[in-house]
Design a protein around this motif. Structure first.
Motif, PDB file in Angstrom:
ATOM      1  N   LYS A 287     -77.412 -25.160 119.306  1.00  0.00           N
ATOM      2  CA  LYS A 287     -77.525 -26.497 119.831  1.00  0.00           C
ATOM      3  C   LYS A 287     -77.999 -26.080 121.548  1.00  0.00           C
ATOM      4  N   SER A 288     -77.732 -23.982 121.882  1.00  0.00           N
ATOM      5  CA  SER A 288     -79.041 -23.556 122.584  1.00  0.00           C
ATOM      6  C   SER A 288     -80.181 -23.536 122.505  1.00  0.00           C
ATOM      7  N   THR A 289     -80.474 -22.884 121.109  1.00  0.00           N
ATOM      8  CA  THR A 289     -82.273 -23.571 120.635  1.00  0.00           C
ATOM      9  C   THR A 289     -82.649 -24.486 120.688  1.00  0.00           C
TER      10      THR A 289
ATOM     11  N   PHE B 130     -78.551 -28.115 130.802  1.00  0.00           N
ATOM     12  CA  PHE B 130     -77.723 -27.897 130.966  1.00  0.00           C
ATOM     13  C   PHE B 130     -77.417 -26.938 130.065  1.00  0.00           C
ATOM     14  N   ASP B 131     -76.826 -25.651 129.879  1.00  0.00           N
ATOM     15  CA  ASP B 131     -76.407 -25.035 128.787  1.00  0.00           C
ATOM     16  C   ASP B 131     -74.944 -23.869 128.739  1.00  0.00           C
ATOM     17  N   GLU B 132     -74.188 -25.165 128.469  1.00  0.00           N
ATOM     18  CA  GLU B 132     -72.309 -24.634 128.619  1.00  0.00           C
ATOM     19  C   GLU B 132     -72.324 -23.862 130.163  1.00  0.00           C
ATOM     20  N   PRO B 133     -72.859 -24.554 130.717  1.00  0.00           N
ATOM     21  CA  PRO B 133     -72.606 -24.872 132.612  1.00  0.00           C
ATOM     22  C   PRO B 133     -71.021 -24.127 132.853  1.00  0.00           C
TER      23      PRO B 133
HETATM   24 MG   LIG Z   1     -75.438 -21.277 123.243  1.00  0.00          MG
END
Ligand SMILES: [Mg+2]
Ligand SMILES: Nc1ncnc2c1ncn2[C@@H]1O[C@H](COP(=O)(O)OP(=O)(O)OP(=O)(O)O)[C@@H](O)[C@H]1O
Lengths: 243, 346
Positions: A43-45, A163-166
């Motif tokens: 996901k982050s990637t 937004f990455d797991e804010p």
């Molecule tokens: Mg991540």
């Protein structure tokens, strides 16, 4: 607005991991897309490939028609149009809240000092902590820091917000205040891509939910579809674990 | 850095003194002073054995001495008047080719009287003046080469440190080679190379072009600057890499270029972490500058050697020399501690 075509990304250090495996998707203007999936699913990637914090190995990414992966693209100009909010806030600890929000306006957007300060104060008002303008980040709670980080990104007038797991690094009682800011933003028509484990947020705000596993998009659809009758076994399993 | 650690230890012993928790605490205090006293006594007794005469009173003149300065007449003529005025004595001389007045400061000693005839070059008066001695000059030179050396060293180190972490292979490898060569060879040899190889080359070329040659001081400072630069580069690299990579990512995600992110976000944060080891580097440089004497730069050590050969009081002078270095280095580390504390407050 965002078009991702057959994007793959492999990490070789510390061990070989196919973080993204032939991912394709499209996100329209004003759409709020929530990406969910187990840890390490990429996901982050995917999010970081969108503004080239991670350089995809193959495939194409277009934002507003601009080829993100082309070496001829002015990446700094593109990044100024794509705001990003990190799990760990990443505020600049040596600068006050106000300076955090004005810095990039001054050096990237070349705005005048007064204009940048005015914009910063307007955004601080919006995220609900105008009284913290002169505080340093480590004097703020996690929720306040994350709201400042959102204001910092918004100060560039981005067309898209990532937004990455804010809320993952926040104490439970602070999650709400950050999600509220994000909901307001969504209501105002901002194009948003959100990686989160907050299913309530996904259900309430998302136009579309994407489920990822092992570097692939397994299933995507509206929140109703997702939370009532998901098709794939893996999606069902993941949702049963998380809900 | 060393002095800093020492200071912490002192504080710890002070805490223990309050608690007296260590067994036979006061006995050990006595042992501590006793051994130091014993060392001094043994040294003193052995100098007596070789009939060394301690003459500490001869040392101060190498710091400050009263020089007798002569005022000489520039013209032929007669002394017209000698007047005392506001703590000065004014001597007026009138001759066929014009007149001239001379001011003698303070308790000057006027050698002529009214009506005397003086020729050009005759001494009109003498007065005493305090002048810095050779050791003070040496101290000044040591400070000067160290400060200029560290300033250029920081500039070189910043560039080399940034090149070292750059992804550009040319910059990176130049930097690695530079750092490895400097850190892998003795400073003494580097000084020789700067002076006898590069110095000869540059000065010969300058002479061919009819330009003025560079004095050894320049080569000495260059050798110190490039030497310190390699160590500063490693300090800078470590300092930058100690900043969480999220900072760089956040700055870049806002559209800042690499250079802007470095300048506004990374370096200001790294600076605070770099400062203490940088001060340590400066302290080493002060000590390393003692090697410059071999290329005829009269810094503190060379000055001491010269004074020793004239005064024949090596024991006192070498102790004084060491003490002067200690004052410089200790003073600096105290200053750094003060600055650090202030930075933590702000
Ligand atoms: Mg991540
Ligand atoms: N910079 C990197 N170097 C090496 N491997 C990486 C790097 N970034 C991610 N990975 C690996 O790529 C895979 C996908 O990581 P990613 O961070 O995209 O997952 P994620 O879905 O965001 O997980 P999480 O929910 O834990 O944040 C993981 O196996 C991870 O270990």
């Amino acid at each position: 607005m965002i078009r991702v075509e057959h994007v793959s990304k492999t990490f070789y250090v510390p061990q070989e991991v196919k973080a993204l495996d032939d991912v394709s998707c499209e996100i329209d203007k004003g759409e709020v897309v929530v990406i969910i999936g187990p840890s390490g699913s990429g996901k982050s990637t995917l999010l970081r490939c969108l503004n080239r914090l991670e350089f995809a190995d193959s495939g194409h990414i277009y934002i507003d028609g601009i080829d993100v992966l082309s070496p001829r693209t002015d990446i700094n100009k593109l990044r100024a149009e794509v705001g990003m909010v990190f799990q760990s806030f990443n505020l600049f600890p040596h600068k006050t809240v106000l300076e955090n929000i004005t810095l990039a306006q001054l050096v990237v957007r070349k705005r005048k000092k007064e204009e940048a300060v005015e914009k910063a104060m307007f955004l601080l008002e919006k995220v609900g902590i105008p009284e913290k303008a002169d505080a340093y980040p480590d004097q703020l709670s996690g929720g306040q820091q994350q709201r400042v980080a959102i204001a910092r990104a918004l100060a560039m007038d981005p067309k898209i917000m990532l937004f990455d797991e804010p809320t993952s690094a926040l104490d439970p009682e602070m999650i709400g205040e950050v999600l509220d800011v994000m909901k307001t933003l969504a209501r105002e028509g901002m194009t948003m891509v959100v990686v989160t484990h907050e299913m309530g947020f996904a259900r309430e705000v998302a136009d579309r939910v994407i489920f990822m596993d092992h570097g692939k998009i397994v299933e995507e659809g509206t929140p109703e579809h997702f939370f009532t009758n998901p098709i794939h076994e893996r999606t069902k399993l993941f949702l049963s674990q998380i809900l | 850095m060393g002095a800093q650690g020492g200071c912490k230890n002192l504080k710890m012993t002070a805490n223990k003194a309050k608690k007296h928790s260590y067994p036979h605490y006061y006995l050990w205090i006595c042992v501590f002073w006793g051994v130091i006293a014993l060392g001094i006594i043994v040294l003193y007794v052995s100098t007596l054995k070789i009939e060394y005469v301690w003459r500490w009173y001869r040392v101060p003149q190498y710091f400050l001495y009263k020089a007798s300065i002569e005022i000489r007449s520039d013209i032929d003529g007669d002394v017209k008047s000698i007047k005392s005025e506001g703590g000065q004595i004014i001597v007026k001389i009138e001759g066929p080719s014009g007149s001239e007045t001379y001011k003698v400061k303070g308790k000057g000693d006027v050698r002529v009287s009214e009506g005397d005839h003086v020729f050009t070059g005759d001494v009109i008066a003498t007065y005493q003046k305090w002048k810095p001695g050779i050791l003070l000059y040496g101290l000044y030179t040591t400070l000067k080469v160290s400060i200029i050396g560290i300033i250029f060293g920081i500039i070189i180190g910043l560039v080399a440190g940034l090149a070292r972490i750059s992804e550009n292979p040319a910059f990176k490898w130049w930097s690695i080679i530079y750092i490895e060569i400097i850190r892998g060879s003795p400073l003494l040899v580097q000084i020789f190379i700067w002076y006898f190889v590069l110095g000869t080359l540059i000065n010969t070329i300058l002479a061919r072009e009819g330009l003025q040659q560079l004095p050894p001081l320049y080569y000495g400072i260059a050798s110190l600057a490039f030497f310190a630069g390699a160590y500063v580069a490693e300090i800078v690299r470590a300092g930058i890499q100690s900043i969480h990579r999220g900072q760089m990512e956040a700055a870049r995600s806002l559209g800042m270029s690499y250079a802007q992110a470095m300048r506004y976000v990374i370096l200001p944060q790294a600076f605070r972490r770099i400062l203490p080891p940088l001060a340590g580097q400066f302290i080493s440089l002060i000590k390393d500058s003692s090697l410059l004497g071999i290329i005829a730069i009269r810094e503190l050590t060379k000055a001491t050697r010269e004074v020793v050969t004239t005064s024949l009081q090596p024991f006192e002078l070498w102790f004084v020399c060491a003490l002067l270095y200690l004052i410089l280095t200790f003073g600096l580390s105290m200053l750094m501690q003060y600055l650090e504390r202030r930075m933590i407050v702000s």
